[in-house]
Scaffold this motif. Structure first.
Motif, mmCIF file in Angstrom:
data_model
loop_
_atom_site.group_PDB
_atom_site.id
_atom_site.type_symbol
_atom_site.label_atom_id
_atom_site.label_comp_id
_atom_site.label_asym_id
_atom_site.label_seq_id
_atom_site.Cartn_x
_atom_site.Cartn_y
_atom_site.Cartn_z
ATOM 1 N N GLY A 45 -8.013 -74.336 -93.806
ATOM 2 C CA GLY A 45 -7.823 -73.489 -94.797
ATOM 3 C C GLY A 45 -8.740 -73.992 -95.971
ATOM 4 O O GLY A 45 -9.386 -73.036 -96.792
ATOM 5 N N GLU A 46 -9.472 -75.314 -95.813
ATOM 6 C CA GLU A 46 -10.385 -75.629 -96.902
ATOM 7 C C GLU A 46 -11.817 -75.199 -96.623
ATOM 8 O O GLU A 46 -12.276 -74.611 -95.561
ATOM 9 N N ASP A 47 -12.778 -75.281 -97.533
ATOM 10 C CA ASP A 47 -14.124 -74.938 -97.458
ATOM 11 C C ASP A 47 -14.882 -76.366 -97.283
ATOM 12 O O ASP A 47 -14.806 -77.237 -97.996
ATOM 13 N N ILE A 48 -15.721 -76.335 -96.575
ATOM 14 C CA ILE A 48 -16.519 -77.667 -96.303
ATOM 15 C C ILE A 48 -17.838 -77.407 -96.164
ATOM 16 O O ILE A 48 -18.503 -76.421 -95.738
ATOM 17 N N VAL A 49 -18.748 -78.814 -96.029
ATOM 18 C CA VAL A 49 -20.151 -78.598 -95.713
ATOM 19 C C VAL A 49 -20.375 -79.654 -94.597
ATOM 20 O O VAL A 49 -19.913 -80.596 -94.919
ATOM 21 N N ILE A 50 -20.963 -79.156 -93.742
ATOM 22 C CA ILE A 50 -21.317 -80.083 -92.672
ATOM 23 C C ILE A 50 -22.858 -80.492 -92.859
ATOM 24 O O ILE A 50 -23.802 -79.477 -92.864
ATOM 25 N N PRO A 51 -22.964 -81.690 -93.377
ATOM 26 C CA PRO A 51 -24.380 -82.174 -93.881
ATOM 27 C C PRO A 51 -25.153 -82.325 -92.737
ATOM 28 O O PRO A 51 -25.276 -82.760 -91.783
ATOM 29 N N CYS A 52 -26.587 -81.824 -93.261
ATOM 30 C CA CYS A 52 -27.959 -82.104 -92.152
ATOM 31 C C CYS A 52 -29.193 -81.638 -93.092
ATOM 32 O O CYS A 52 -29.083 -80.792 -93.639
ATOM 33 N N HIS A 53 -30.042 -82.744 -93.067
ATOM 34 C CA HIS A 53 -31.247 -82.487 -93.945
ATOM 35 C C HIS A 53 -32.353 -82.932 -93.132
ATOM 36 O O HIS A 53 -32.279 -83.819 -92.310
ATOM 37 N N LEU A 54 -33.491 -82.503 -93.530
ATOM 38 C CA LEU A 54 -34.954 -83.044 -92.981
ATOM 39 C C LEU A 54 -35.477 -84.410 -93.848
ATOM 40 O O LEU A 54 -35.299 -84.236 -95.048
ATOM 41 N N ASP A 55 -35.872 -85.235 -93.078
ATOM 42 C CA ASP A 55 -36.402 -86.493 -93.769
ATOM 43 C C ASP A 55 -37.573 -86.993 -92.870
ATOM 44 O O ASP A 55 -37.704 -87.136 -91.807
ATOM 45 N N PRO A 56 -38.745 -87.030 -93.643
ATOM 46 C CA PRO A 56 -38.950 -86.711 -95.041
ATOM 47 C C PRO A 56 -38.895 -85.147 -95.213
ATOM 48 O O PRO A 56 -38.757 -84.221 -94.452
ATOM 49 N N VAL A 57 -38.587 -84.655 -96.604
ATOM 50 C CA VAL A 57 -38.069 -83.620 -96.977
ATOM 51 C C VAL A 57 -39.152 -82.585 -96.678
ATOM 52 O O VAL A 57 -40.505 -82.676 -96.664
ATOM 53 N N VAL A 58 -38.813 -81.487 -96.129
ATOM 54 C CA VAL A 58 -39.726 -80.225 -95.818
ATOM 55 C C VAL A 58 -39.327 -78.963 -96.361
ATOM 56 O O VAL A 58 -37.851 -78.772 -96.061
ATOM 57 N N ASP A 59 -39.801 -77.979 -96.856
ATOM 58 C CA ASP A 59 -39.269 -76.697 -97.269
ATOM 59 C C ASP A 59 -38.995 -75.868 -96.051
ATOM 60 O O ASP A 59 -39.824 -75.661 -95.245
ATOM 61 N N ALA A 60 -37.526 -75.620 -95.633
ATOM 62 C CA ALA A 60 -37.366 -75.081 -94.705
ATOM 63 C C ALA A 60 -36.965 -73.606 -94.669
ATOM 64 O O ALA A 60 -36.417 -73.107 -93.838
ATOM 65 N N THR A 61 -37.375 -73.073 -95.666
ATOM 66 C CA THR A 61 -37.111 -71.717 -96.093
ATOM 67 C C THR A 61 -37.679 -70.721 -95.105
ATOM 68 O O THR A 61 -36.951 -69.681 -94.660
ATOM 69 N N ASP A 62 -38.791 -71.089 -94.549
ATOM 70 C CA ASP A 62 -39.413 -70.291 -93.590
ATOM 71 C C ASP A 62 -39.342 -70.923 -92.103
ATOM 72 O O ASP A 62 -39.953 -70.138 -91.183
ATOM 73 N N LEU A 63 -38.530 -71.781 -91.838
ATOM 74 C CA LEU A 63 -38.278 -72.471 -90.675
ATOM 75 C C LEU A 63 -36.930 -71.714 -89.896
ATOM 76 O O LEU A 63 -36.270 -70.945 -90.547
ATOM 77 N N THR A 64 -36.941 -71.701 -88.689
ATOM 78 C CA THR A 64 -35.909 -71.059 -87.819
ATOM 79 C C THR A 64 -34.718 -72.033 -87.721
ATOM 80 O O THR A 64 -35.053 -73.072 -87.203
ATOM 81 N N ILE A 65 -33.675 -71.669 -88.462
ATOM 82 C CA ILE A 65 -32.497 -72.902 -88.220
ATOM 83 C C ILE A 65 -31.391 -72.107 -87.296
ATOM 84 O O ILE A 65 -30.944 -71.149 -87.777
ATOM 85 N N ILE A 66 -30.733 -72.894 -86.577
ATOM 86 C CA ILE A 66 -29.661 -72.285 -85.733
ATOM 87 C C ILE A 66 -28.577 -73.523 -85.597
ATOM 88 O O ILE A 66 -28.972 -74.572 -85.217
ATOM 89 N N TRP A 67 -27.500 -73.247 -86.152
ATOM 90 C CA TRP A 67 -26.236 -73.818 -86.170
ATOM 91 C C TRP A 67 -25.264 -73.207 -84.885
ATOM 92 O O TRP A 67 -25.339 -72.049 -84.867
ATOM 93 N N TRP A 68 -24.948 -74.146 -83.933
ATOM 94 C CA TRP A 68 -24.180 -73.555 -82.812
ATOM 95 C C TRP A 68 -23.003 -74.703 -82.426
ATOM 96 O O TRP A 68 -23.412 -75.690 -82.863
ATOM 97 N N LYS A 69 -22.066 -74.128 -81.782
ATOM 98 C CA LYS A 69 -20.862 -74.905 -81.296
ATOM 99 C C LYS A 69 -20.977 -74.704 -79.931
ATOM 100 O O LYS A 69 -20.964 -73.717 -79.310
ATOM 101 N N PHE A 70 -20.704 -75.691 -79.283
ATOM 102 C CA PHE A 70 -20.609 -75.895 -77.833
ATOM 103 C C PHE A 70 -19.745 -75.172 -77.126
ATOM 104 O O PHE A 70 -19.939 -74.474 -76.001
ATOM 105 N N ASP A 71 -18.570 -75.018 -77.385
ATOM 106 C CA ASP A 71 -17.263 -74.130 -76.705
ATOM 107 C C ASP A 71 -17.355 -72.922 -77.208
ATOM 108 O O ASP A 71 -16.129 -72.168 -76.567
ATOM 109 N N ARG A 72 -18.440 -72.250 -77.634
ATOM 110 C CA ARG A 72 -18.290 -70.714 -77.884
ATOM 111 C C ARG A 72 -19.378 -70.127 -77.222
ATOM 112 O O ARG A 72 -20.351 -70.519 -76.661
ATOM 113 N N ASP A 73 -19.073 -68.764 -76.954
ATOM 114 C CA ASP A 73 -20.198 -67.933 -76.263
ATOM 115 C C ASP A 73 -19.941 -66.538 -76.972
ATOM 116 O O ASP A 73 -19.067 -65.607 -76.730
#
Length: 144
Positions: A45-73
């Protein structure tokens, strides 16, 4: 005379190589994805943030970002491409519950916000930056 030309050529080639290395050393391809070394814990029921960031920092606005979960299709949880969310891509169980902060993307923060956590959200997730060919994995543990 040829020795002078050979020496000058080698010096020029060396200088070009050094300039190339200097120009490419700060490129976004050098960034790594950083996630916590431990699982993320959440309560149903809660809202969470799963942290992930680029180091060194890069503007990710125009990058292709995909979050996926192993057990889903399909496996997609969230897809960001060409500066916008691809709303037609995620698995139906995640529709309307996932996002990234577009303002934080400018600072290399590609963390996933997951709203109204469900028991079925538990499992292994991948944060994948297709543009940089980088990927990081993290476990989400959901308790009642």
């Amino acid at each position: 005379m040829n020795l002078l030309r050979d020496g000058a050529f080698r010096a020029l080639l060396f200088c070009q190589t050094v300039v190339f290395l200097l120009l490419t050393s700060g490129c976004e391809g050098d960034s790594d994805l950083v996630i916590p070394p431990h699982p993320i814990n959440a309560t149903v029921g809660e809202d969470i943030v799963i942290p992930c960031h680029l180091d060194p920092v890069v503007d990710a606005t125009d990058l292709t970002i995909i979050w996926w979960k192993f057990d889903r299709d399909p496996k997609f949880v969230f897809v960001w491409k060409d500066g916008e969310e691809m709303k037609s891509k995620p698995h139906a169980l995640f529709t309307g519950r996932t996002s990234v902060s577009s303002s934080n993307l400018k600072h290399g923060d590609v963390s996933l916000k997951l709203q109204s956590v469900k028991r079925s959200d538990q499992g292994k997730y991948a944060c994948h930056i297709e543009t940089l060919m980088r990927e990081a994995f993290i476990d989400l543990v959901v308790v009642q």
